[in-house]
Scaffold this motif. Structure first.
Motif, PDB file in Angstrom:
ATOM      1  N   ARG A  26       1.819  -5.693 -33.117  1.00  0.00           N
ATOM      2  CA  ARG A  26       1.149  -4.906 -32.187  1.00  0.00           C
ATOM      3  C   ARG A  26       0.008  -6.073 -31.619  1.00  0.00           C
ATOM      4  N   ALA A  27      -0.747  -6.457 -32.755  1.00  0.00           N
ATOM      5  CA  ALA A  27      -1.967  -7.303 -32.423  1.00  0.00           C
ATOM      6  C   ALA A  27      -1.410  -8.467 -31.345  1.00  0.00           C
ATOM      7  N   ALA A  63      -5.450  -2.721 -20.922  1.00  0.00           N
ATOM      8  CA  ALA A  63      -6.589  -3.329 -21.601  1.00  0.00           C
ATOM      9  C   ALA A  63      -6.531  -4.919 -21.424  1.00  0.00           C
ATOM     10  N   ALA A  64      -5.400  -5.413 -21.016  1.00  0.00           N
ATOM     11  CA  ALA A  64      -5.069  -6.818 -20.971  1.00  0.00           C
ATOM     12  C   ALA A  64      -5.645  -7.319 -19.647  1.00  0.00           C
ATOM     13  N   ARG A  74      -2.854 -10.298 -22.741  1.00  0.00           N
ATOM     14  CA  ARG A  74      -4.315 -10.851 -22.140  1.00  0.00           C
ATOM     15  C   ARG A  74      -3.853 -12.238 -21.832  1.00  0.00           C
ATOM     16  N   MET A  95      -2.196  -0.607 -23.473  1.00  0.00           N
ATOM     17  CA  MET A  95      -2.315  -1.860 -23.967  1.00  0.00           C
ATOM     18  C   MET A  95      -2.278  -2.973 -22.898  1.00  0.00           C
ATOM     19  N   GLN A 112       1.288  -8.771 -29.342  1.00  0.00           N
ATOM     20  CA  GLN A 112       1.649  -8.164 -28.156  1.00  0.00           C
ATOM     21  C   GLN A 112       0.578  -8.038 -27.271  1.00  0.00           C
ATOM     22  N   SER A 113      -0.557  -7.587 -27.935  1.00  0.00           N
ATOM     23  CA  SER A 113      -1.798  -7.286 -27.016  1.00  0.00           C
ATOM     24  C   SER A 113      -2.536  -8.754 -26.618  1.00  0.00           C
ATOM     25  N   ASP A 165       6.810   4.796 -31.163  1.00  0.00           N
ATOM     26  CA  ASP A 165       5.522   4.649 -31.938  1.00  0.00           C
ATOM     27  C   ASP A 165       5.964   4.256 -33.349  1.00  0.00           C
ATOM     28  N   PHE A 179       5.080   0.356 -29.085  1.00  0.00           N
ATOM     29  CA  PHE A 179       4.344   1.502 -28.705  1.00  0.00           C
ATOM     30  C   PHE A 179       4.794   2.954 -28.308  1.00  0.00           C
ATOM     31  N   ASP A 205       0.419   4.641 -25.031  1.00  0.00           N
ATOM     32  CA  ASP A 205      -0.233   3.556 -25.799  1.00  0.00           C
ATOM     33  C   ASP A 205       0.285   2.195 -25.074  1.00  0.00           C
ATOM     34  N   PHE A 206       1.407   1.926 -24.707  1.00  0.00           N
ATOM     35  CA  PHE A 206       2.067   0.692 -24.211  1.00  0.00           C
ATOM     36  C   PHE A 206       1.377   0.370 -22.916  1.00  0.00           C
TER      37      PHE A 206
END
Length: 215
Positions: free
Chosen positions: A121-122, A178-179, A129, A175, A124-125, A149, A167, A171-172
């Motif tokens: 997940r980290a 947030a990018a 970005r 994410m 992917q995030s 999930d 996710f 949550d996806f």
């Protein structure tokens, strides 16, 4: 020469699937609809990035047909060879997208179809970005995943064992926002791949934009 178990798991998986993956997924209606949405919003002779470009069809082929320049990146040598043969007008690079540098504001459009599922997940995030920054302000990005999930679980995909991380839908979407991207619309569907070992799976498509002033 690297040992097989040292190669990226996605390379092992998609080397094994090869052209069968195209047959199973190339005519997915939601994928084709997302491509059409992106192409309608690209400027003339746009520069597009296809992350996890596979066999080059349908994504790179559709973008080339619409008059755009395409860079496809895939970790599977088999997929890159197929794509280069099938869509010779595009440029394809064999490598891990996480390792490749991209200049800021360098693409008008980006496609990320189901190419994050074997990353933690980290990662992917972090990749999202980087892709948002590689997109020009006002540019558009389309991506798809299997919303669930789950973290590092073993599943069977088209007869092949694979470990997957994803996710939930909310949550996806969070994410991606947030990018630094604005999610303009999202579409949830269920698709049954054309493969004897495949089962129907949920798909989530997001249609996004990097805003003019966003970072």
């Amino acid at each position: 020469m690297r040992h097989e178990d040292q190669r990226p798991p996605a390379a092992v998986l998609f080397d094994a699937l090869g052209a069968d993956y195209e047959k199973a997924f190339a005519h997915a209606p939601a994928h084709l609809s997302a491509l059409e949405w992106l192409i309608e919003r690209l400027p003339p002779t746009a520069r597009a990035l296809d992350v996890g470009s596979g066999t080059g069809r349908p994504t790179a082929a559709a973008l080339i047909e619409a008059g755009h320049t395409v860079l496809g990146v895939d970790v599977s040598p088999v997929m890159v060879e197929l794509a280069t043969r099938q869509v010779p007008e595009a440029e394809f690079h064999c490598g891990d997208i996480r390792d490749l540098p991209f200049e800021a504001d360098s693409f008008d459009g980006v496609c990320v179809f189901f190419s994050l599922l074997q990353m933690p997940r980290a990662e992917q995030s972090a990749l999202m970005r980087r892709l948002a920054l590689a997109l020009k302000p006002g540019g558009h990005l389309v991506l798809a995943t299997v919303p669930a999930d789950v973290e590092d679980i073993e599943v069977t995909f088209m007869g092949q064992p694979v470990r997957a991380t994803s996710f939930s839908e909310e949550d996806f979407t969070g994410m991606v926002e947030a990018a630094g991207l604005t999610v303009l619309s999202r579409h949830s569907t269920t698709f049954a791949p054309d493969h004897p070992s495949a089962t129907p799976e949920p798909h989530l498509f997001l249609h996004c934009r990097r805003d003019e002033t966003g970072r």
